[in-house]
Design a protein around this motif. Structure first.
Motif, PDB file in Angstrom:
ATOM      1  N   ASN A 184     -70.201  90.962 -39.096  1.00 58.55           N
ATOM      2  CA  ASN A 184     -71.555  91.372 -39.423  1.00 58.55           C
ATOM      3  C   ASN A 184     -72.533  90.895 -38.347  1.00 58.55           C
ATOM      4  O   ASN A 184     -73.449  91.606 -37.926  1.00 58.55           O
ATOM      5  CB  ASN A 184     -71.890  90.751 -40.787  1.00 58.55           C
ATOM      6  CG  ASN A 184     -73.279  91.066 -41.278  1.00 58.55           C
ATOM      7  OD1 ASN A 184     -74.000  90.191 -41.693  1.00 58.55           O
ATOM      8  ND2 ASN A 184     -73.662  92.317 -41.229  1.00 58.55           N
ATOM      9  N   MET A 185     -72.300  89.701 -37.863  1.00 63.89           N
ATOM     10  CA  MET A 185     -73.229  89.091 -36.906  1.00 63.89           C
ATOM     11  C   MET A 185     -73.133  89.726 -35.519  1.00 63.89           C
ATOM     12  O   MET A 185     -74.095  89.703 -34.761  1.00 63.89           O
ATOM     13  CB  MET A 185     -72.930  87.601 -36.781  1.00 63.89           C
ATOM     14  CG  MET A 185     -73.097  86.830 -38.066  1.00 63.89           C
ATOM     15  SD  MET A 185     -74.802  86.424 -38.384  1.00 63.89           S
ATOM     16  CE  MET A 185     -74.976  84.965 -37.387  1.00 63.89           C
ATOM     17  N   LEU A 203     -74.080  79.588 -36.780  1.00 58.38           N
ATOM     18  CA  LEU A 203     -74.961  80.695 -37.141  1.00 58.38           C
ATOM     19  C   LEU A 203     -74.399  81.472 -38.326  1.00 58.38           C
ATOM     20  O   LEU A 203     -73.191  81.722 -38.412  1.00 58.38           O
ATOM     21  CB  LEU A 203     -75.107  81.662 -35.962  1.00 58.38           C
ATOM     22  CG  LEU A 203     -75.811  81.134 -34.714  1.00 58.38           C
ATOM     23  CD1 LEU A 203     -75.799  82.196 -33.611  1.00 58.38           C
ATOM     24  CD2 LEU A 203     -77.235  80.713 -35.039  1.00 58.38           C
ATOM     25  N   ALA A 204     -75.310  81.862 -39.228  1.00 61.46           N
ATOM     26  CA  ALA A 204     -74.910  82.638 -40.406  1.00 61.46           C
ATOM     27  C   ALA A 204     -75.943  83.745 -40.626  1.00 61.46           C
ATOM     28  O   ALA A 204     -77.080  83.627 -40.165  1.00 61.46           O
ATOM     29  CB  ALA A 204     -74.857  81.721 -41.627  1.00 61.46           C
ATOM     30  N   PRO A 205     -75.563  84.809 -41.348  1.00 57.44           N
ATOM     31  CA  PRO A 205     -76.498  85.940 -41.466  1.00 57.44           C
ATOM     32  C   PRO A 205     -77.649  85.743 -42.452  1.00 57.44           C
ATOM     33  O   PRO A 205     -78.620  86.477 -42.383  1.00 57.44           O
ATOM     34  CB  PRO A 205     -75.604  87.096 -41.931  1.00 57.44           C
ATOM     35  CG  PRO A 205     -74.410  86.464 -42.548  1.00 57.44           C
ATOM     36  CD  PRO A 205     -74.238  85.138 -41.881  1.00 57.44           C
ATOM     37  N   PRO A 210     -79.795  83.695 -36.719  1.00 53.50           N
ATOM     38  CA  PRO A 210     -79.956  83.966 -35.284  1.00 53.50           C
ATOM     39  C   PRO A 210     -81.400  84.169 -34.822  1.00 53.50           C
ATOM     40  O   PRO A 210     -81.761  83.679 -33.749  1.00 53.50           O
ATOM     41  CB  PRO A 210     -79.115  85.226 -35.045  1.00 53.50           C
ATOM     42  CG  PRO A 210     -78.545  85.638 -36.335  1.00 53.50           C
ATOM     43  CD  PRO A 210     -78.848  84.614 -37.366  1.00 53.50           C
ATOM     44  N   GLY A 211     -82.230  84.846 -35.609  1.00 54.34           N
ATOM     45  CA  GLY A 211     -83.609  85.104 -35.176  1.00 54.34           C
ATOM     46  C   GLY A 211     -84.378  83.804 -34.991  1.00 54.34           C
ATOM     47  O   GLY A 211     -85.031  83.592 -33.958  1.00 54.34           O
ATOM     48  N   CYS A 257     -77.507  87.705 -31.588  1.00 50.63           N
ATOM     49  CA  CYS A 257     -76.434  86.734 -31.307  1.00 50.63           C
ATOM     50  C   CYS A 257     -76.102  86.719 -29.819  1.00 50.63           C
ATOM     51  O   CYS A 257     -75.878  85.655 -29.236  1.00 50.63           O
ATOM     52  CB  CYS A 257     -75.182  87.057 -32.125  1.00 50.63           C
ATOM     53  SG  CYS A 257     -75.382  86.661 -33.851  1.00 50.63           S
ATOM     54  N   ALA A 258     -76.085  87.900 -29.206  1.00 46.73           N
ATOM     55  CA  ALA A 258     -75.775  87.968 -27.777  1.00 46.73           C
ATOM     56  C   ALA A 258     -76.852  87.232 -26.982  1.00 46.73           C
ATOM     57  O   ALA A 258     -76.562  86.527 -26.010  1.00 46.73           O
ATOM     58  CB  ALA A 258     -75.673  89.426 -27.343  1.00 46.73           C
ATOM     59  N   ARG A 259     -78.109  87.392 -27.406  1.00 53.11           N
ATOM     60  CA  ARG A 259     -79.200  86.725 -26.676  1.00 53.11           C
ATOM     61  C   ARG A 259     -79.121  85.212 -26.838  1.00 53.11           C
ATOM     62  O   ARG A 259     -79.390  84.474 -25.893  1.00 53.11           O
ATOM     63  CB  ARG A 259     -80.539  87.217 -27.197  1.00 53.11           C
ATOM     64  CG  ARG A 259     -80.840  88.596 -26.673  1.00 53.11           C
ATOM     65  CD  ARG A 259     -82.308  88.807 -26.687  1.00 53.11           C
ATOM     66  NE  ARG A 259     -82.599  90.118 -27.258  1.00 53.11           N
ATOM     67  CZ  ARG A 259     -83.807  90.514 -27.559  1.00 53.11           C
ATOM     68  NH1 ARG A 259     -84.830  89.702 -27.400  1.00 53.11           N
ATOM     69  NH2 ARG A 259     -84.019  91.708 -28.021  1.00 53.11           N
ATOM     70  N   VAL A 260     -78.760  84.759 -28.043  1.00 52.35           N
ATOM     71  CA  VAL A 260     -78.617  83.310 -28.241  1.00 52.35           C
ATOM     72  C   VAL A 260     -77.507  82.806 -27.329  1.00 52.35           C
ATOM     73  O   VAL A 260     -77.671  81.836 -26.583  1.00 52.35           O
ATOM     74  CB  VAL A 260     -78.295  82.974 -29.721  1.00 52.35           C
ATOM     75  CG1 VAL A 260     -77.864  81.518 -29.861  1.00 52.35           C
ATOM     76  CG2 VAL A 260     -79.506  83.255 -30.611  1.00 52.35           C
TER      77      VAL A 260
END
Ligand SMILES: Nc1ncnc2c1ncn2[C@@H]1O[C@H](COP(=O)(O)OP(=O)(O)OP(=O)(O)O)[C@@H](O)[C@H]1O
Length: 459
Positions: free
Chosen positions: A205-206, A129-131, A178-179, A216-219
């Motif tokens: 940042n993430m 994952l990246a921003p 992430p979205g 990110c927490a939800r993923v």
């Protein structure tokens, strides 16, 4: 700025804005990193070993061949320290900090390529994952390069617009934002049951609760519980470190000391502009006087990015602009033009502050100093570091110039200098001979390094 001038040169100021001591030349990046082993790791009889060659790591032959094809002669410090820990079995989590441009991407990509079972090319096994879409695309490119000799390598990009509503994520490595990843999992287009590794780049940042932390927490909550988690960034402020250690429990940690946060090859300067409205003329004068090569100008808003581009074009400069208002495919094309040198000056916002690796960038301008918080009241040291880190990549030299024009920007830059325990070189808008000399010296060395072979870079 006359009011501030006397304070700029105050000799008793511990760190801050001052006169040049010396313009650094070739970077000898001999920073050290502090390695903290998790309790779990200390219990095993597998001592911390760092390696001096990629061969010592026992990597799959194809991955080793990929690193050789990229002309990576030896691991950088973060690769040397992190790789043995990330590749060890049983897999352990990792939180790794190392300066911009020191090879963090290759470190986690090598780990991912070594962990994936390549006999199952259509089963997602690693998620990175990246921003931003640009960074996700760049990571995808690095995986493609290092993994070029793996016959069944497949990469799915999970960024806005890349997977149709009736499509599936069907490659063994997935790189995304992430979205989009969250939506794909929720819509059952992405089977996460066999994922073994989760990498979060730009992790501070993430994971920041003000930013992408929630997504990110939800993923993570939807992923297998025993997944190996690797968190990487050049910056890990204390506040975020708390979230990071909770997100990646029992992680081995590689951390930098404050004095080591900045890349020594980047000559950090500032331009003391008489007022906000003078900034534009000074910018044009800089570009008019000097033969700069590739450079990035960071501004606060999309609107000012557009305005500056239009004014500069009218004044005869060739410049591109990239920000979040552009369509995804347009953004990809604009960055590609910049990467290949078709366009040499890129005006952008913080969307490109992190991770983007274009080795020919010799200068970064902070036209607007990075600020954060409610009403942009706080100086943003992390964003400053990431922005200037777009130059001085992997042992190269580069120059950063931050424009200040009033008390707020002066105070902010001073605070950044104190946070980083550095001094900045002052450039005066009424002494262009000196400015040209100071800036051009670094840019010349940087351009001379354009044909520089990677691998002779930082230890
Ligand atoms: N061992 C190596 N030998 C030579 N070049 C390398 C090596 N590792 C990485 N590089 C090169 O160094 C450059 C910077 O690497 P990378 O983009 O991974 O930095 P980073 O630490 O992720 O930076 P950032 O903090 O900005 O994201 C890349 O062009 C990469 O190809």
């Amino acid at each position: 700025m006359a009011d501030f001038a006397s304070r700029i040169t105050q000799p008793d100021q511990p760190h801050g804005l001052g006169q040049p001591t010396e313009v650094p030349r070739l970077q000898e990046n001999n920073y050290d990193v502090e390695v903290q082993l998790s309790d779990l790791k200390q219990d095993t009889d597998n001592p911390l070993g760092s390696v001096h060659t990629f061969e010592e790591l026992g990597l799959p032959t194809e991955v080793l061949k990929g690193l050789t094809a990229m002309r990576f002669q030896k691991p950088s410090k973060v690769q040397e320290k992190a790789l043995p820990l990330m590749l060890a079995n049983p897999p352990q989590n990792m939180i790794a900090q190392s300066q911009s441009g020191t090879g963090k991407t290759a470190a986690f990509v090598t780990t991912v390529l070594s962990r994936v079972d390549h006999t199952k090319p259509n089963q997602p096994q690693a998620l990175l994952l990246a921003p931003s879409r640009e960074l996700a695309r760049q990571i995808e490119m690095v995986i493609g390069h290092i993994g070029q000799f793996l016959p069944t390598l497949g990469i799915s990009a999970a960024i806005p617009g890349s997977i149709p509503r009736d499509g599936r994520v069907d490659k063994n490595i997935v790189v995304g934002t992430p979205g989009t990843v969250m939506d794909l999992i929720k819509r059952r287009q992405f089977d996460v049951s066999q994922l073994r590794v989760l990498v979060i780049d730009e992790a501070d940042n993430m994971l920041d609760q003000q930013g992408l932390g929630d997504q990110c927490a939800r993923v993570k909550a939807m992923l297998p519980k025993d997944i190996q988690i690797l968190l990487f960034s050049a910056t890990f402020p204390d506040k975020v470190m708390k979230y990071a250690t909770a997100f990646a429990p029992n992680a081995n940690q590689i951390k930098l000391r404050v004095q080591e946060l900045t890349v020594k090859g980047i000559s950090q300067m500032y331009m003391d502009c008489p007022s906000e409205s003078d900034k534009y003329d000074i910018l044009c004068k800089l570009y008019g006087l000097m033969n700069i090569g590739s450079s990035i100008i960071f501004v606060k808003t999309r609107e000012s990015a557009n305005q500056i581009q239009q004014r500069m074009m009218k004044d005869g400069h060739k410049v591109s602009v990239l920000h979040g208002a552009y369509e995804g495919s347009e953004r990809d094309a604009l960055l590609e033009e910049f990467r290949t040198g078709k366009s040499k000056v890129l005006i952008t916002t913080n969307v490109l502050a992190r991770g983007i690796d274009v080795s020919t960038v010799s200068m970064v301008i902070n036209y607007d100093i990075p600020m954060k918080g409610m009403g942009e009241a706080m100086h943003d040291t992390e964003t400053y570091l990431h922005r200037i880190g777009r130059t001085g990549r992997f042992g190269r030299v580069g120059v950063s110039i931050t424009f200040i024009s009033d008390k707020k920007s002066f105070d902010a830059l001073n605070a950044i200098a104190r946070d980083l325990e550095i001094d900045l070189v002052a450039l005066k808008p009424d002494d262009w001979d000196e400015t040209e000399m100071l800036v051009q010296t670094v840019i010349k060395s940087s351009r001379a390094q354009a044909g520089y072979v990677p691998g002779g870079g930082p230890a």
